[in-house]
Scaffold this motif. Structure first.
Motif, PDB file in Angstrom:
ATOM      1  N   ILE A 274     100.314 -62.306  91.269  1.00 39.23           N
ATOM      2  CA  ILE A 274     100.491 -61.027  91.466  1.00 39.23           C
ATOM      3  C   ILE A 274     101.505 -60.622  92.530  1.00 39.23           C
ATOM      4  O   ILE A 274     102.364 -59.526  92.323  1.00 39.23           O
ATOM      5  CB  ILE A 274      99.170 -60.376  92.322  1.00 39.23           C
ATOM      6  CG1 ILE A 274      98.138 -60.344  90.953  1.00 39.23           C
ATOM      7  CG2 ILE A 274      99.301 -58.898  92.761  1.00 39.23           C
ATOM      8  CD1 ILE A 274      96.601 -59.778  91.468  1.00 39.23           C
ATOM      9  N   LEU A 275     101.792 -61.455  93.782  1.00 37.14           N
ATOM     10  CA  LEU A 275     102.868 -61.379  94.434  1.00 37.14           C
ATOM     11  C   LEU A 275     104.192 -61.190  93.775  1.00 37.14           C
ATOM     12  O   LEU A 275     105.218 -60.967  93.986  1.00 37.14           O
ATOM     13  CB  LEU A 275     102.689 -62.040  95.639  1.00 37.14           C
ATOM     14  CG  LEU A 275     101.570 -61.827  96.859  1.00 37.14           C
ATOM     15  CD1 LEU A 275     101.378 -62.698  97.769  1.00 37.14           C
ATOM     16  CD2 LEU A 275     102.019 -60.611  97.310  1.00 37.14           C
ATOM     17  N   SER A 276     104.393 -62.548  93.056  1.00 40.68           N
ATOM     18  CA  SER A 276     105.519 -62.855  92.336  1.00 40.68           C
ATOM     19  C   SER A 276     105.774 -61.903  91.331  1.00 40.68           C
ATOM     20  O   SER A 276     106.933 -61.344  90.875  1.00 40.68           O
ATOM     21  CB  SER A 276     105.568 -64.365  91.597  1.00 40.68           C
ATOM     22  OG  SER A 276     104.545 -64.104  90.336  1.00 40.68           O
ATOM     23  N   LYS A 277     104.870 -60.971  90.562  1.00 36.16           N
ATOM     24  CA  LYS A 277     105.042 -59.846  89.709  1.00 36.16           C
ATOM     25  C   LYS A 277     105.693 -58.999  90.385  1.00 36.16           C
ATOM     26  O   LYS A 277     106.696 -58.241  90.226  1.00 36.16           O
ATOM     27  CB  LYS A 277     103.768 -59.394  89.108  1.00 36.16           C
ATOM     28  CG  LYS A 277     103.372 -60.168  87.925  1.00 36.16           C
ATOM     29  CD  LYS A 277     104.523 -60.012  86.849  1.00 36.16           C
ATOM     30  CE  LYS A 277     104.110 -60.862  85.453  1.00 36.16           C
ATOM     31  NZ  LYS A 277     105.269 -60.668  84.893  1.00 36.16           N
ATOM     32  N   PHE A 278     105.248 -58.583  91.786  1.00 35.99           N
ATOM     33  CA  PHE A 278     106.056 -57.595  92.617  1.00 35.99           C
ATOM     34  C   PHE A 278     107.355 -57.888  93.012  1.00 35.99           C
ATOM     35  O   PHE A 278     108.211 -57.008  93.131  1.00 35.99           O
ATOM     36  CB  PHE A 278     104.917 -57.270  94.047  1.00 35.99           C
ATOM     37  CG  PHE A 278     104.004 -56.372  93.652  1.00 35.99           C
ATOM     38  CD1 PHE A 278     104.237 -54.918  93.523  1.00 35.99           C
ATOM     39  CD2 PHE A 278     102.749 -56.635  93.747  1.00 35.99           C
ATOM     40  CE1 PHE A 278     103.106 -54.012  93.274  1.00 35.99           C
ATOM     41  CE2 PHE A 278     101.704 -55.621  93.393  1.00 35.99           C
ATOM     42  CZ  PHE A 278     101.821 -54.403  93.394  1.00 35.99           C
ATOM     43  N   LEU A 279     107.575 -59.105  93.180  1.00 38.74           N
ATOM     44  CA  LEU A 279     108.929 -59.491  93.435  1.00 38.74           C
ATOM     45  C   LEU A 279     109.988 -59.205  92.038  1.00 38.74           C
ATOM     46  O   LEU A 279     111.205 -58.922  92.435  1.00 38.74           O
ATOM     47  CB  LEU A 279     108.931 -60.932  93.730  1.00 38.74           C
ATOM     48  CG  LEU A 279     108.560 -61.655  94.915  1.00 38.74           C
ATOM     49  CD1 LEU A 279     108.426 -62.937  95.220  1.00 38.74           C
ATOM     50  CD2 LEU A 279     109.470 -60.695  96.347  1.00 38.74           C
ATOM     51  N   ASP A 280     109.260 -59.600  91.007  1.00 37.15           N
ATOM     52  CA  ASP A 280     110.141 -59.209  89.752  1.00 37.15           C
ATOM     53  C   ASP A 280     110.410 -57.759  89.384  1.00 37.15           C
ATOM     54  O   ASP A 280     111.453 -57.568  89.178  1.00 37.15           O
ATOM     55  CB  ASP A 280     109.440 -59.970  88.722  1.00 37.15           C
ATOM     56  CG  ASP A 280     109.373 -61.317  88.511  1.00 37.15           C
ATOM     57  OD1 ASP A 280     110.060 -62.122  89.405  1.00 37.15           O
ATOM     58  OD2 ASP A 280     108.402 -62.020  87.973  1.00 37.15           O
ATOM     59  N   VAL A 281     109.150 -56.883  89.619  1.00 39.21           N
ATOM     60  CA  VAL A 281     109.459 -55.681  88.975  1.00 39.21           C
ATOM     61  C   VAL A 281     109.495 -54.674  89.950  1.00 39.21           C
ATOM     62  O   VAL A 281     110.223 -53.468  89.752  1.00 39.21           O
ATOM     63  CB  VAL A 281     108.204 -55.200  88.061  1.00 39.21           C
ATOM     64  CG1 VAL A 281     108.013 -55.975  86.834  1.00 39.21           C
ATOM     65  CG2 VAL A 281     106.848 -55.247  89.171  1.00 39.21           C
ATOM     66  N   LYS A 282     109.418 -54.959  91.299  1.00 38.12           N
ATOM     67  CA  LYS A 282     109.623 -54.164  92.468  1.00 38.12           C
ATOM     68  C   LYS A 282     108.614 -52.982  92.830  1.00 38.12           C
ATOM     69  O   LYS A 282     108.407 -52.827  93.657  1.00 38.12           O
ATOM     70  CB  LYS A 282     110.963 -53.469  92.501  1.00 38.12           C
ATOM     71  CG  LYS A 282     112.275 -54.416  92.401  1.00 38.12           C
ATOM     72  CD  LYS A 282     112.404 -55.304  93.723  1.00 38.12           C
ATOM     73  CE  LYS A 282     113.410 -56.277  93.745  1.00 38.12           C
ATOM     74  NZ  LYS A 282     113.087 -57.422  94.552  1.00 38.12           N
ATOM     75  N   GLU A 283     108.531 -52.305  91.628  1.00 41.79           N
ATOM     76  CA  GLU A 283     107.471 -51.204  91.598  1.00 41.79           C
ATOM     77  C   GLU A 283     106.701 -51.094  90.388  1.00 41.79           C
ATOM     78  O   GLU A 283     107.267 -51.321  89.251  1.00 41.79           O
ATOM     79  CB  GLU A 283     107.842 -49.851  91.993  1.00 41.79           C
ATOM     80  CG  GLU A 283     108.863 -49.200  90.963  1.00 41.79           C
ATOM     81  CD  GLU A 283     109.539 -47.949  91.427  1.00 41.79           C
ATOM     82  OE1 GLU A 283     109.496 -47.665  92.429  1.00 41.79           O
ATOM     83  OE2 GLU A 283     109.384 -47.075  90.585  1.00 41.79           O
ATOM     84  N   THR A 284     105.236 -50.945  90.606  1.00 40.04           N
ATOM     85  CA  THR A 284     104.398 -50.994  89.321  1.00 40.04           C
ATOM     86  C   THR A 284     103.133 -50.065  89.750  1.00 40.04           C
ATOM     87  O   THR A 284     102.859 -49.712  90.967  1.00 40.04           O
ATOM     88  CB  THR A 284     104.168 -52.542  88.897  1.00 40.04           C
ATOM     89  OG1 THR A 284     103.484 -52.155  87.658  1.00 40.04           O
ATOM     90  CG2 THR A 284     103.501 -52.841  89.834  1.00 40.04           C
ATOM     91  N   THR A 285     102.526 -49.591  88.690  1.00 36.86           N
ATOM     92  CA  THR A 285     101.176 -49.071  88.877  1.00 36.86           C
ATOM     93  C   THR A 285     100.213 -50.173  88.630  1.00 36.86           C
ATOM     94  O   THR A 285     100.249 -51.245  88.164  1.00 36.86           O
ATOM     95  CB  THR A 285     100.898 -48.030  87.874  1.00 36.86           C
ATOM     96  OG1 THR A 285     101.032 -48.631  86.337  1.00 36.86           O
ATOM     97  CG2 THR A 285     101.920 -46.975  87.850  1.00 36.86           C
ATOM     98  N   VAL A 286      98.846 -49.832  88.826  1.00 39.09           N
ATOM     99  CA  VAL A 286      97.779 -50.721  88.659  1.00 39.09           C
ATOM    100  C   VAL A 286      97.678 -51.215  86.983  1.00 39.09           C
ATOM    101  O   VAL A 286      97.535 -52.158  86.852  1.00 39.09           O
ATOM    102  CB  VAL A 286      96.332 -50.436  89.060  1.00 39.09           C
ATOM    103  CG1 VAL A 286      95.313 -51.252  88.709  1.00 39.09           C
ATOM    104  CG2 VAL A 286      96.545 -50.471  90.642  1.00 39.09           C
ATOM    105  N   ASP A 287      97.632 -50.173  86.347  1.00 45.26           N
ATOM    106  CA  ASP A 287      97.750 -50.404  84.807  1.00 45.26           C
ATOM    107  C   ASP A 287      98.719 -51.245  84.264  1.00 45.26           C
ATOM    108  O   ASP A 287      98.567 -52.186  83.409  1.00 45.26           O
ATOM    109  CB  ASP A 287      97.415 -48.953  83.979  1.00 45.26           C
ATOM    110  CG  ASP A 287      96.334 -48.279  84.268  1.00 45.26           C
ATOM    111  OD1 ASP A 287      95.237 -48.917  84.398  1.00 45.26           O
ATOM    112  OD2 ASP A 287      96.414 -47.008  84.489  1.00 45.26           O
TER     113      ASP A 287
END
Length: 107
Positions: free
Chosen positions: A27-40
């Motif tokens: 999950i943390l690495s996903k935030f590093l990749d996409v920078k911003e996102t919603t829960v869905d």
């Protein structure tokens, strides 16, 4: 400012230490990749690798937001979902914590 960073670093390390199946790191690495996102959006991405419910993803994001303090949230209007993004000042902390976990062998 340094004391806040050191507290967040300790919280991040503790959070990652309890990561038994790799989900927290993912999950943390996903935030590093996409920078911003919603829960869905995050749930859709995570379910390709993990079998996890949307509410569990929402809970994890809420924990990262409230307890770790590395996320920022924004809601355009009451009809739109909350958009979470990483606080830029903590990107390096997250990267180094994730890298240190990868370099230490699992016991």
């Amino acid at each position: 400012m340094d004391s806040i960073r050191s507290k967040i670093k300790r919280r991040l390390q503790r959070f990652i230490e309890l990561d038994v199946n790799g989900l927290r790191s993912y999950i943390l690495s996903k935030f590093l990749d996409v920078k911003e996102t919603t829960v869905d959006e995050l749930h859709t991405s995570i379910t390709q690798k993990y079998d996890i419910s949307r509410s569990a993803v929402a809970s994890m994001v809420g924990y990262i937001y409230s307890k770790l303090g590395v996320l920022r949230s924004h809601k355009e209007s009451y009809k739109t979902p909350i958009v979470y993004s990483l606080k830029e000042e903590y990107v390096d902390l997250i990267k180094s914590t994730l890298e240190s976990k990868e370099s230490t062998p699992a016991t």
